[in-house]
Design a protein around this motif. Structure first.
Motif, PDB file in Angstrom:
ATOM      1  N   HIS A   1     -26.802 -22.631  18.656  1.00  0.00           N
ATOM      2  CA  HIS A   1     -25.519 -23.100  18.623  1.00  0.00           C
ATOM      3  C   HIS A   1     -24.733 -21.932  19.009  1.00  0.00           C
ATOM      4  O   HIS A   1     -24.980 -20.745  18.533  1.00  0.00           O
ATOM      5  N   TYR A   2     -23.684 -22.122  19.521  1.00  0.00           N
ATOM      6  CA  TYR A   2     -22.739 -21.030  19.942  1.00  0.00           C
ATOM      7  C   TYR A   2     -21.304 -21.149  19.635  1.00  0.00           C
ATOM      8  O   TYR A   2     -20.471 -20.473  19.815  1.00  0.00           O
ATOM      9  N   ASP A   3     -21.051 -21.925  18.628  1.00  0.00           N
ATOM     10  CA  ASP A   3     -19.982 -21.903  17.688  1.00  0.00           C
ATOM     11  C   ASP A   3     -20.335 -21.116  16.617  1.00  0.00           C
ATOM     12  O   ASP A   3     -21.362 -20.954  16.008  1.00  0.00           O
ATOM     13  N   VAL A   4     -19.160 -20.805  15.750  1.00  0.00           N
ATOM     14  CA  VAL A   4     -19.172 -19.775  14.503  1.00  0.00           C
ATOM     15  C   VAL A   4     -18.218 -20.239  13.504  1.00  0.00           C
ATOM     16  O   VAL A   4     -17.523 -21.337  13.706  1.00  0.00           O
ATOM     17  N   GLN A   5     -18.503 -19.718  12.386  1.00  0.00           N
ATOM     18  CA  GLN A   5     -17.631 -19.920  11.449  1.00  0.00           C
ATOM     19  C   GLN A   5     -16.201 -19.141  11.569  1.00  0.00           C
ATOM     20  O   GLN A   5     -16.214 -18.239  11.938  1.00  0.00           O
ATOM     21  N   PRO A   6     -15.310 -20.026  10.892  1.00  0.00           N
ATOM     22  CA  PRO A   6     -14.154 -18.993  10.760  1.00  0.00           C
ATOM     23  C   PRO A   6     -13.982 -17.737  10.217  1.00  0.00           C
ATOM     24  O   PRO A   6     -14.957 -17.182   9.187  1.00  0.00           O
ATOM     25  N   ALA A   7     -13.286 -16.676  10.479  1.00  0.00           N
ATOM     26  CA  ALA A   7     -13.427 -15.339  10.114  1.00  0.00           C
ATOM     27  C   ALA A   7     -12.119 -14.650  10.463  1.00  0.00           C
ATOM     28  O   ALA A   7     -11.419 -14.765  11.495  1.00  0.00           O
ATOM     29  N   ASP A   8     -11.662 -13.804   9.483  1.00  0.00           N
ATOM     30  CA  ASP A   8     -10.339 -13.046   9.534  1.00  0.00           C
ATOM     31  C   ASP A   8     -10.529 -11.870   8.898  1.00  0.00           C
ATOM     32  O   ASP A   8     -11.133 -11.806   7.754  1.00  0.00           O
ATOM     33  N   VAL A   9     -10.010 -10.592   9.110  1.00  0.00           N
ATOM     34  CA  VAL A   9     -10.128  -9.457   8.600  1.00  0.00           C
ATOM     35  C   VAL A   9      -9.592  -9.338   7.170  1.00  0.00           C
ATOM     36  O   VAL A   9     -10.124  -8.709   6.195  1.00  0.00           O
ATOM     37  N   THR A  10      -8.671 -10.343   7.054  1.00  0.00           N
ATOM     38  CA  THR A  10      -8.286 -10.485   5.517  1.00  0.00           C
ATOM     39  C   THR A  10      -9.149 -11.148   4.599  1.00  0.00           C
ATOM     40  O   THR A  10      -8.775 -11.301   3.372  1.00  0.00           O
ATOM     41  N   ASP A  11     -10.256 -11.737   5.225  1.00  0.00           N
ATOM     42  CA  ASP A  11     -11.186 -12.315   4.196  1.00  0.00           C
ATOM     43  C   ASP A  11     -12.278 -11.268   3.602  1.00  0.00           C
ATOM     44  O   ASP A  11     -13.099 -11.876   2.761  1.00  0.00           O
ATOM     45  N   GLY A  12     -12.192 -10.168   3.502  1.00  0.00           N
ATOM     46  CA  GLY A  12     -12.906  -9.066   3.289  1.00  0.00           C
ATOM     47  C   GLY A  12     -13.579  -8.526   4.148  1.00  0.00           C
ATOM     48  O   GLY A  12     -14.629  -7.708   3.490  1.00  0.00           O
TER      49      GLY A  12
END
Length: 544
Positions: free
Chosen positions: A164-175
């Motif tokens: 699969h080519y999709d990913v989970q959400p991610a943000d630098v504020t998540d740690g």
């Protein structure tokens, strides 16, 4: 790697786990799963001739054409390693988050990136539409399917690979310690970035395999069918029906002879593995409601029966502190463990201390390896996940919620029938609530479920992968099951009627789905060698 699927009618598996296990591990067999004590080897790729120890059915000597082809292929992979890392860097930079509709354009962009990379290498590719996303006014990302070589060679076997080519959400504020959508390589050759191990690295591994064969001048050993989706992290919506349709006679996947999925991980960090079983999942919600609106606890506290109190009392009857499921009848659905199956756990490379280190606390229930692995893989578990409608912010909010929904799930195993699991769970929750004598109302329902899966690791698809693993890493792989769920595994097995193999690239410390996801450079490059070697071995493995 998704841990659940959309809701569907539950039904029992077509054959029981005991029959699966009798076929996979016959009591009269003298085979064993003992791994070699040899250290890992990474550079020489020496071939080890081996006796017919389970699950290996090796020749005494390597194929006369196998060794030189793989040596040239391996060298080319090493020579192209920087180029392959650059390809992964380009892919990680595309924030293909399927759960966020505002990112749908990026998901499609990633699918088109993958398609164009393969077309440039001579593959025949299509972007197949999957329709509209249920409940949302937006198209689903396309299924990227393809074939290499573009024209089928009838003298070669046909292998179908999925990723699969999709990913989970991610943000630098998540740690995150780095920018999640910028591949960052540290001094220890760990490559940090969202999707690096789940699942862009393994998907690009197949692209790299094709390119390395072309540039090494090595004939491609099989007909390779590909199926890459962009909604795996959001329930694989639209994919099941598509796969089922394309497996019918005359359709794209009809000629499949074996299936390989690389969307899981080694058990630890040192020992490669092959995976032959997955737990299923049944997710539930207990909804309890009373007042027409939220109430002030200072005004109404002590005068009304509160939904939250009722919910906590019901949820407390589901599982005890040592993980034992308390719902009557659930544990009786589980297939008993045979002595042959029990023996498989003895020599698996696993450390309880390292497991606790990964958890970050010494809160494990069992002190030994065998019980820990068995309760992680082949016994059911029940986990409480959260309460919808309850206040969870900072500080104190003195409110009595009018309605709360408790969320929990049961990881299912052979021979558990999912409809029976649902019936027993709903009946238990209704019975407990009734005994409370509450004036509130309660409703328990299955939110979604996905079935367990168990394959035969003695199939030629697995023995080929085992030989490839020993060729690349110098050790025999552990044969493992996993506690999570990859529902598409069953879809491919039922659609193609062929054996499905899980062949991981990354390690157990890669942190898929969490902040600071990574893929070790070694696993990426050696993983490309492994995927290519697997295709060579599977092309000639005896079908018996």
């Amino acid at each position: 790697m998704l841990k659940g699927v959309t809701c569907r009618q539950s039904y029992s598996y077509s054959s029981t786990a005991s029959r699966h296990l009798q076929r996979a591990f016959p009591t009269s067999s003298t085979y064993s799963l003992r791994p070699t004590s040899r250290p890992l080897l990474h550079a020489t790729h020496k071939h080890y001739s081996t006796t017919a120890e389970w699950p290996y059915i090796y020749r005494r000597e390597p194929s006369p054409t196998m060794a030189p082809q793989l040596d040239s292929y391996f060298k080319t992979v090493d020579d192209l390693s920087d180029h392959f890392i650059g390809r992964l860097r380009d892919a990680v930079a595309i924030p293909s988050i399927s759960a966020e509709t505002e990112r749908r354009g990026d998901v499609v962009k990633m699918g088109m990136f993958l398609k164009s990379q393969l077309e440039a290498l001579g593959a025949y590719m299509e972007a197949r539409p999957l329709g509209r996303q249920p409940g949302k006014d937006i198209d689903l990302p396309p299924a990227i399917i393809g074939r290499y070589p573009a024209k089928k060679d009838d003298t070669k076997r046909t292998v179908l690979v999925y990723g699969h080519y999709d990913v989970q959400p991610a943000d630098v504020t998540d740690g995150w310690n780095t920018e999640p959508f910028k591949l960052t390589i540290d001094k220890n050759d760990r490559m940090w970035g969202r999707g690096s191990t789940d699942d862009k690295g393994p998907v690009l591994g197949w692209v790299n395999v094709i390119e390395a064969h072309k540039k090494a001048g090595v004939p491609f050993p099989v007909n390779l069918l590909m199926c890459f989706e962009g909604m795996e992290e959001s329930g694989s919506e639209g994919l099941d029906d598509f796969i089922t349709a394309e497996c019918k006679p005359g359709k794209f996947f009809a000629d499949t002879e074996a299936v390989c999925i690389s969307d899981n991980y080694w058990l630890g960090t040192k020992q490669p593995c092959l995976t032959y079983g997955l737990r299923g999942v049944s997710a539930f919600g207990i909804e309890i409601s009373g007042p027409k609106s939220d109430l002030h606890s200072g005004v109404y506290g002590g005068t009304v029966q509160e939904p939250m109190t009722d919910l906590i009392r019901v949820m407390a009857t589901l599982v005890d502190g040592d993980g034992k499921i308390l719902i009557p009848g659930i544990n009786e659905l589980v297939a008993p463990m045979t002595e042959d199956e029990k023996s498989l756990y003895k020599d698996i490379a696993f450390s309880v201390d390292e497991y606790q280190e990964g958890i970050g606390a010494k809160t494990t229930i069992f002190p030994d390896k065998e019980n820990t692995l068995q309760h992680r893989w082949r016994y059911p578990s029940l986990s409480l996940h959260g309460i919808e409608g309850a206040f969870s912010g900072e500080g104190v909010k003195t409110v009595i919620p009018r309605k709360v929904v408790g969320k929990f799930s049961i990881r299912t195993v052979p021979d558990m029938d999912l409809q029976k699991v649902t019936d027993l769970t709903v009946a238990h929750c209704n019975s407990v609530f009734k005994k409370l004598g509450s004036k509130n109302t309660a409703k328990t329902e299955c939110l979604h479920d996905g079935r367990w899966w168990l394959a035969s690791p003695r199939h030629w698809n697995f023995t080929a992968a085992a030989k490839a693993t020993e060729k690349v890493y110098g050790v025999k792989p552990d044969m493992t099951r996993e506690g999570g769920s990859i529902p598409v595994t069953l879809t491919f097995e039922e659609g193609t009627k062929k054996n499905v193999l899980l062949l991981p690239m990354g390690t157990g410390t890669d942190g898929a789905h969490s902040a600071n996801e990574k893929l070790d450079k070694r696993n990426y490059i050696e993983g490309v060698k492994l995927l290519g070697a697997y295709l060579h071995y599977v092309s000639e493995e005896p079908m018996n």
